[in-house]
Design a protein around this motif. Structure first.
Motif, PDB file in Angstrom:
ATOM      1  N   MET A   1      65.919  41.543  44.336  1.00 50.28           N
ATOM      2  CA  MET A   1      66.178  40.089  44.390  1.00 50.28           C
ATOM      3  C   MET A   1      65.219  39.617  45.494  1.00 50.28           C
ATOM      4  O   MET A   1      64.856  40.213  46.644  1.00 50.28           O
ATOM      5  CB  MET A   1      67.686  40.081  44.980  1.00 50.28           C
ATOM      6  CG  MET A   1      67.883  38.492  45.126  1.00 50.28           C
ATOM      7  SD  MET A   1      69.617  38.203  45.687  1.00 50.28           S
ATOM      8  CE  MET A   1      70.345  37.568  44.228  1.00 50.28           C
ATOM      9  N   SER A 110      68.254  36.535  38.670  1.00 51.46           N
ATOM     10  CA  SER A 110      69.681  36.701  38.461  1.00 51.46           C
ATOM     11  C   SER A 110      70.299  36.320  37.327  1.00 51.46           C
ATOM     12  O   SER A 110      71.404  36.887  36.796  1.00 51.46           O
ATOM     13  CB  SER A 110      70.348  36.274  39.696  1.00 51.46           C
ATOM     14  OG  SER A 110      70.249  34.991  39.800  1.00 51.46           O
ATOM     15  N   TRP A 113      71.214  39.151  35.154  1.00 52.09           N
ATOM     16  CA  TRP A 113      71.956  40.262  35.501  1.00 52.09           C
ATOM     17  C   TRP A 113      73.514  39.848  35.299  1.00 52.09           C
ATOM     18  O   TRP A 113      73.803  38.709  34.802  1.00 52.09           O
ATOM     19  CB  TRP A 113      71.922  40.179  36.975  1.00 52.09           C
ATOM     20  CG  TRP A 113      70.525  40.535  37.639  1.00 52.09           C
ATOM     21  CD1 TRP A 113      69.529  41.050  37.135  1.00 52.09           C
ATOM     22  CD2 TRP A 113      70.349  40.605  39.285  1.00 52.09           C
ATOM     23  NE1 TRP A 113      68.652  41.453  38.193  1.00 52.09           N
ATOM     24  CE2 TRP A 113      69.173  41.006  39.414  1.00 52.09           C
ATOM     25  CE3 TRP A 113      71.189  40.105  40.350  1.00 52.09           C
ATOM     26  CZ2 TRP A 113      68.656  40.977  40.590  1.00 52.09           C
ATOM     27  CZ3 TRP A 113      70.495  40.112  41.572  1.00 52.09           C
ATOM     28  CH2 TRP A 113      69.254  40.522  41.580  1.00 52.09           C
ATOM     29  N   THR A 117      76.386  43.054  38.915  1.00 53.99           N
ATOM     30  CA  THR A 117      75.078  43.400  39.367  1.00 53.99           C
ATOM     31  C   THR A 117      74.774  42.372  40.461  1.00 53.99           C
ATOM     32  O   THR A 117      74.362  42.658  41.802  1.00 53.99           O
ATOM     33  CB  THR A 117      73.929  43.592  38.151  1.00 53.99           C
ATOM     34  OG1 THR A 117      74.259  44.581  37.439  1.00 53.99           O
ATOM     35  CG2 THR A 117      72.783  43.699  39.205  1.00 53.99           C
ATOM     36  N   LEU A 118      75.097  41.090  40.093  1.00 56.43           N
ATOM     37  CA  LEU A 118      74.873  39.964  41.258  1.00 56.43           C
ATOM     38  C   LEU A 118      75.661  40.104  42.468  1.00 56.43           C
ATOM     39  O   LEU A 118      75.180  40.043  43.591  1.00 56.43           O
ATOM     40  CB  LEU A 118      75.034  38.940  40.507  1.00 56.43           C
ATOM     41  CG  LEU A 118      74.780  37.332  41.473  1.00 56.43           C
ATOM     42  CD1 LEU A 118      73.446  37.324  41.897  1.00 56.43           C
ATOM     43  CD2 LEU A 118      75.065  36.171  40.550  1.00 56.43           C
ATOM     44  N   SER A 120      77.082  42.797  43.497  1.00 57.97           N
ATOM     45  CA  SER A 120      76.611  44.233  44.177  1.00 57.97           C
ATOM     46  C   SER A 120      75.451  43.767  45.255  1.00 57.97           C
ATOM     47  O   SER A 120      75.575  44.260  46.318  1.00 57.97           O
ATOM     48  CB  SER A 120      76.472  44.939  43.330  1.00 57.97           C
ATOM     49  OG  SER A 120      75.947  46.226  43.772  1.00 57.97           O
ATOM     50  N   ASN A 121      74.617  42.998  44.472  1.00 61.47           N
ATOM     51  CA  ASN A 121      73.224  42.589  45.358  1.00 61.47           C
ATOM     52  C   ASN A 121      73.691  41.839  46.511  1.00 61.47           C
ATOM     53  O   ASN A 121      73.168  41.896  47.709  1.00 61.47           O
ATOM     54  CB  ASN A 121      72.321  42.081  44.357  1.00 61.47           C
ATOM     55  CG  ASN A 121      71.364  43.009  43.788  1.00 61.47           C
ATOM     56  OD1 ASN A 121      70.402  43.475  44.288  1.00 61.47           O
ATOM     57  ND2 ASN A 121      71.806  43.344  42.364  1.00 61.47           N
ATOM     58  N   GLU A 124      75.214  44.010  49.161  1.00 61.03           N
ATOM     59  CA  GLU A 124      74.104  44.863  49.699  1.00 61.03           C
ATOM     60  C   GLU A 124      73.320  43.972  50.877  1.00 61.03           C
ATOM     61  O   GLU A 124      73.183  44.425  51.943  1.00 61.03           O
ATOM     62  CB  GLU A 124      73.050  45.379  48.749  1.00 61.03           C
ATOM     63  CG  GLU A 124      72.152  46.049  49.188  1.00 61.03           C
ATOM     64  CD  GLU A 124      71.202  46.766  48.079  1.00 61.03           C
ATOM     65  OE1 GLU A 124      69.856  46.970  48.391  1.00 61.03           O
ATOM     66  OE2 GLU A 124      71.819  46.760  46.940  1.00 61.03           O
ATOM     67  N   GLU A 125      73.109  42.746  50.427  1.00 60.30           N
ATOM     68  CA  GLU A 125      72.409  41.694  51.316  1.00 60.30           C
ATOM     69  C   GLU A 125      73.329  41.506  52.589  1.00 60.30           C
ATOM     70  O   GLU A 125      72.745  41.269  53.836  1.00 60.30           O
ATOM     71  CB  GLU A 125      71.895  40.425  50.710  1.00 60.30           C
ATOM     72  CG  GLU A 125      70.873  40.556  49.494  1.00 60.30           C
ATOM     73  CD  GLU A 125      70.756  39.368  48.921  1.00 60.30           C
ATOM     74  OE1 GLU A 125      71.145  38.335  49.169  1.00 60.30           O
ATOM     75  OE2 GLU A 125      69.677  39.391  47.813  1.00 60.30           O
ATOM     76  N   VAL A 135      66.183  44.153  53.018  1.00 64.20           N
ATOM     77  CA  VAL A 135      66.933  44.324  51.642  1.00 64.20           C
ATOM     78  C   VAL A 135      65.921  44.741  50.720  1.00 64.20           C
ATOM     79  O   VAL A 135      64.821  43.761  50.732  1.00 64.20           O
ATOM     80  CB  VAL A 135      67.639  42.984  51.349  1.00 64.20           C
ATOM     81  CG1 VAL A 135      68.473  43.389  50.108  1.00 64.20           C
ATOM     82  CG2 VAL A 135      68.658  42.766  52.327  1.00 64.20           C
ATOM     83  N   LYS A 136      66.028  45.695  50.071  1.00 67.36           N
ATOM     84  CA  LYS A 136      65.082  46.251  48.926  1.00 67.36           C
ATOM     85  C   LYS A 136      65.612  45.917  47.724  1.00 67.36           C
ATOM     86  O   LYS A 136      66.577  46.787  47.474  1.00 67.36           O
ATOM     87  CB  LYS A 136      64.304  47.246  49.021  1.00 67.36           C
ATOM     88  CG  LYS A 136      63.431  47.136  50.169  1.00 67.36           C
ATOM     89  CD  LYS A 136      62.762  48.570  50.564  1.00 67.36           C
ATOM     90  CE  LYS A 136      61.740  48.281  51.677  1.00 67.36           C
ATOM     91  NZ  LYS A 136      61.193  49.613  52.085  1.00 67.36           N
ATOM     92  N   HIS A 137      65.703  45.296  46.437  1.00 68.10           N
ATOM     93  CA  HIS A 137      66.400  45.350  45.211  1.00 68.10           C
ATOM     94  C   HIS A 137      65.372  45.989  44.231  1.00 68.10           C
ATOM     95  O   HIS A 137      63.972  45.615  44.131  1.00 68.10           O
ATOM     96  CB  HIS A 137      66.680  43.994  45.030  1.00 68.10           C
ATOM     97  CG  HIS A 137      67.783  43.362  45.676  1.00 68.10           C
ATOM     98  ND1 HIS A 137      69.134  43.769  45.821  1.00 68.10           N
ATOM     99  CD2 HIS A 137      67.687  42.408  46.817  1.00 68.10           C
ATOM    100  CE1 HIS A 137      69.778  43.199  46.819  1.00 68.10           C
ATOM    101  NE2 HIS A 137      68.984  42.132  47.296  1.00 68.10           N
TER     102      HIS A 137
END
Length: 137
Positions: A1, A110, A113, A117-118, A120-121, A124-125, A135-137
């Motif tokens: 992302m 997105s 997605w 998945t969205l 979850s990202n 993570e962010e 943050v690495k996607h």
């Protein structure tokens, strides 16, 4: 992302909506009212059972409700909503003391997605920002 300047995201009147994910009835009522106050008329309500639905399909009204392991975090996902309206929405959340849901804007990436998945990202962010890590996607 990837992160993009919210002021530079193009918006149009096409498919302006807010996707409200995993809120209870009381929260939904308040969120729908806030959306109405900022001029977002269309609200799409999703539950964890819709976790496998692609964002582009959700925007077209095609929901998959067969997900058995949907994420249970709360999220608001805006599509084609002006940045000033999103800021007003966030301010209203604070005023109404609605706990901090994950907030996103549909992007070119997105939109392809699924909801899980969205979300979850976004989780993570949030964790990376709290920890001060990239943050690495």
């Amino acid at each position: 992302m990837s992160f993009q300047d919210i002021k530079k995201l193009s918006t149009s009147d096409e498919n302006v909506c807010a996707i409200l994910y995993n809120f209870n009835n009381k929260e939904l009522t308040m969120l729908k009212n806030i959306c109405g106050l900022i001029g977002v008329k269309e609200k799409i309500v999703l539950t964890p059972k819709n976790g496998n639905s692609l964002i582009k399909d959700v925007l077209e009204g095609k929901l998959d409700d067969n997900c058995e392991n949907g994420l249970t975090n709360k999220a608001v996902i805006f599509n084609n909503v002006d940045h000033a309206k999103i800021h007003s929405f966030i301010d209203a959340l604070k005023k109404f003391r609605i706990s901090n849901p994950l907030i996103a804007v549909v992007t070119e990436t997105s939109v392809n997605w699924n909801v899980n998945t969205l979300v979850s990202n976004l989780l993570e962010e949030r964790e990376a920002l709290k920890a001060g890590k990239p943050v690495k996607h």
